[in-house]
Design an enzyme around this catalytic site. Structure first.
Site, PDB file in Angstrom:
ATOM      1  CD  GLU A  91      43.125  38.309  38.352  1.00 10.73           C
ATOM      2  OE1 GLU A  91      42.311  37.328  38.561  1.00 10.73           O
ATOM      3  OE2 GLU A  91      44.281  38.298  38.009  1.00 10.73           O
TER       4      GLU A  91
ATOM      5  CG  HIS B 127      39.948  30.121  35.908  1.00 11.74           C
ATOM      6  ND1 HIS B 127      39.455  30.843  34.617  1.00 11.74           N
ATOM      7  CD2 HIS B 127      40.462  31.094  36.265  1.00 11.74           C
ATOM      8  CE1 HIS B 127      39.909  32.082  34.550  1.00 11.74           C
ATOM      9  NE2 HIS B 127      40.737  32.286  35.823  1.00 11.74           N
TER      10      HIS B 127
ATOM     11  NE  ARG C 185      39.072  33.101  39.193  1.00 10.37           N
ATOM     12  CZ  ARG C 185      40.433  33.067  39.570  1.00 10.37           C
ATOM     13  NH1 ARG C 185      40.716  32.142  40.240  1.00 10.37           N
ATOM     14  NH2 ARG C 185      41.259  33.891  39.183  1.00 10.37           N
TER      15      ARG C 185
ATOM     16  CG  HIS D  46      41.908  28.187  38.570  1.00  8.43           C
ATOM     17  ND1 HIS D  46      42.892  27.767  37.777  1.00  8.43           N
ATOM     18  CD2 HIS D  46      42.060  29.217  39.217  1.00  8.43           C
ATOM     19  CE1 HIS D  46      43.619  29.140  37.941  1.00  8.43           C
ATOM     20  NE2 HIS D  46      43.168  29.886  38.772  1.00  8.43           N
TER      21      HIS D  46
ATOM     22  NE  ARG E 111      41.922  31.105  43.994  1.00 11.65           N
ATOM     23  CZ  ARG E 111      42.601  31.348  42.930  1.00 11.65           C
ATOM     24  NH1 ARG E 111      44.027  32.262  43.401  1.00 11.65           N
ATOM     25  NH2 ARG E 111      42.377  31.229  41.755  1.00 11.65           N
TER      26      ARG E 111
END
Ligand code: FAD
Length: 531
Positions: free
Chosen positions: A122, A250, A297, A358, A393
């Site tokens: 990811e 997100h 992100r 998110h 994160r």
């Protein structure tokens, strides 16, 4: 609404049934065989953020190609300079053991043809290291954990039980308490929604595992239960809170107006090679970051936000048309099916996407043993600020965080549980002076107003003026809600509104105090100064 006169005594009170709450309850039940563990959760057993997790859990599984050092470095880069390095190291190095435990509890992760675990990638990860179960990893974890929990005779699992407030000296001694004083947690007041009564749970140990607060925003991937209850309860009980200004948006929620929560198009889809295109089909990520679609992100979300603001268009696109369809369908059956149900055939159509709230990176402060600043109150999972995420994160590190800190809490309790005394003189809930609230619609209006304020003024890009506006409007809402709360019969939606206003206010205040742009916090005024 009646307050039940009886006190429910339990050794461990676990608030929340996501990965953090369930794994803690399970470990505690295994070790403290003669103790009682009560899990309360405000909805169905598995309704939580965990259930919706798609991508998976990160861990260094194949040391021939990956290393702890690389996972640590990726986490630190995403956290933008304010992770606690010692915590990051501890979590990353503990991950393989915690994952093995999850597997031993019956969680099934996908394997390749040769029988090894299939590792996904990811955004922000330099290696393939995400264990997953198709694109419904969280649902599979919940299934396995609930199955194990139900086998334990010393666990009582209560659904539709809503924690209203933590019990501390404030209620026991009927004294106002200050934030820096020594405070102990003695359990919680809990609304039994089905019976419409408030129960008093006294507990030697309370574990706060209530997850996030996405519902403070209009567009969020979080389910309706994510109303920031834990952060607000802990704040009222005078626990230390920090880093709540770091909100992760997100980049790629499916653009489908009217669908709540927003359906997530997992980061793993970009990990597989999907490409972002603007409304007119042009690629744009190169302008923003060398890693393009695989940038972290915050960068991708801001890039999309900027493209949308510049063009005035409602969404951008995720292009998967060049990917191997059979492999895509196998890895992402849920996403493929969802798109198909809306007439989007990923073989030939681009998927319309836009950013959505998110994850909250901050929360209730905990140390490496998962202890909060309140005695006998532990916390784990998204409700916390552990130091792992810093300002942002890294994808797939949050399920892991819940596992590691719940494990650590249990390890710590093995050493000190025998010394904890049973709480004394815990008073039952006081419901005098309240009347039935006939104007439920006010709660709905106020809830919508909080979401609008936060989305308009405390979103991906903030500014001093926007934050001031948010603060002023939230103050009015706070006063209105306080009046309603003090005089109305309690209901879950009224309590949730109170918590939404509190967490919204905290995010706004912490944003006002932040003086530099980092990770999930970005102010247009600060960038001007930097230039
Ligand atoms: C769509 C989506 C996809 C995601 N994908 C990933 C991923 O691939 N990998 C990853 O690592 N992370 C992912 N995340 C983030 C991750 O799912 C969460 O951070 C994690 O599951 C949090 O676990 P938790 O146990 O702390 O909280 P949750 O799983 O949210 O559980 C909180 C529990 O507390 C209960 N609760 C809340 N308030 C109260 C109250 N007042 N009284 C009683 N009960 C209460 C809730 O009902 C719930 O049972 C994703 C999140 C979403 C929304």
């Amino acid at each position: 609404m009646n307050a039940e006169k009886k006190i429910h005594k339990t050794d461990f009170l676990v608030i929340g049934s996501g990965i953090a709450g369930l794994s803690f309850a399970l470990k505690t039940a295994q070790h403290f065989k003669d103790s009682t563990i009560t899990i309360i959760t405000k909805n169905e057993k598995n309704e939580c953020n965990t259930k919706y997790a798609q991508g998976g859990i990160s861990t260094v599984w194949d040391k021939t190609v990956d290393s702890f050092e690389k996972h640590i470095e990726d986490t630190l880069i995403a956290g933008d300079g304010i992770c606690d390095e010692e915590i990051v190291k501890m979590v990353v190095e503990d991950a393989p053991d915690r994952l093995q435990e999850l597997i031993d509890w019956g969680t099934k992760f996908d394997k390749t043809k040769d029988g090894n675990y299939s590792l996904g990638r990811e955004g922000g990860h330099s290696q393939d290291r995400i264990l997953h179960h198709k694109d419904i990893t969280g649902a599979e974890i919940e299934r396995a954990l609930i199955e194990q929990v139900e086998k334990k005779e010393n666990i009582t699992f209560l659904t539709y039980h809503y924690a209203i407030d933590l019990i501390t000296e404030h209620q026991v001694k009927k004294l106002p308490i200050k934030r820096k004083e020594k405070i102990t947690c003695f359990g919680a007041y809990v609304l039994d929604e089905k019976k419409s009564i408030v129960k008093t749970f006294s507990a030697k140990v309370t574990m706060l595992a209530t997850g996030g607060n996405g519902q403070v925003y209009i567009t969020t991937t979080n389910p309706v239960v994510a109303t920031g209850d834990g952060i607000a309860m802990a704040y009222r009980a005078k626990a230390e809170i920090s880093d709540v200004e770091f909100i992760q948006f997100h980049p790629t929620a499916l653009f489908n107006p009217g669908e709540y929560p927003a359906f997530l198009i997992s980061e793993a889809v970009r990990g597989e090679g999907a490409i972002l295109r603007d409304y007119y089909g042009e690629r744009f990520m190169k302008k923003y970051d060398d890693r393009e679609e695989l940038a972290s992100r915050d960068i991708v979300a801001r890039a999309i936000d900027n493209e949308l603001k510049k063009s005035g268009t409602p969404h951008v696109y995720l292009d998967c048309t060049h990917l191997d369809y059979e492999a895509f369908k196998k890895h992402f059956p849920n996403i493929t099916e969802k798109c198909m149900s809306l007439g989007i055939d990923v073989r030939k159509d681009y998927i319309p996407v836009s950013p959505a709230q998110h994850y909250i990176c901050g929360g209730v402060n905990i140390n490496k043993k998962a202890k909060t600043s309140l005695k006998n109150l532990y916390a784990s999972g998204e409700v916390t600020r552990s130091g792992l995420h810093g300002a942002n994160r890294l994808a797939s590190n949050s399920l892991l965080e819940g596992l590691v800190f719940s494990h650590n809490a249990c390890e710590n309790l093995k050493k000190r549980f025998h010394k904890i005394k049973e709480p004394q003189n815990v008073p039952v809930w006081n419901d005098s002076g309240v009347v039935k609230n006939m104007e439920k619609i006010l709660i709905t209006h106020d809830r919508n107003e909080v979401k609008t304020i936060m989305s308009n003024y405390v979103g991906i890009v903030r500014s001093n003026e926007r934050l001031l506006r948010a603060e002023r409007r939230l103050r009015v809402l706070y006063e209105d809600n306080k009046r309603l709360y003090d005089h109305s019969e309690l209901s879950t939606d009224l309590c949730e509104l109170r918590n939404l206003i509190t967490t919204a206010y905290l995010i706004t205040q912490f944003s006002k105090n932040r003086k530099e742009n980092r990770g999930g916090f970005y102010s247009a005024d600060l960038i001007k100064k930097e230039l």
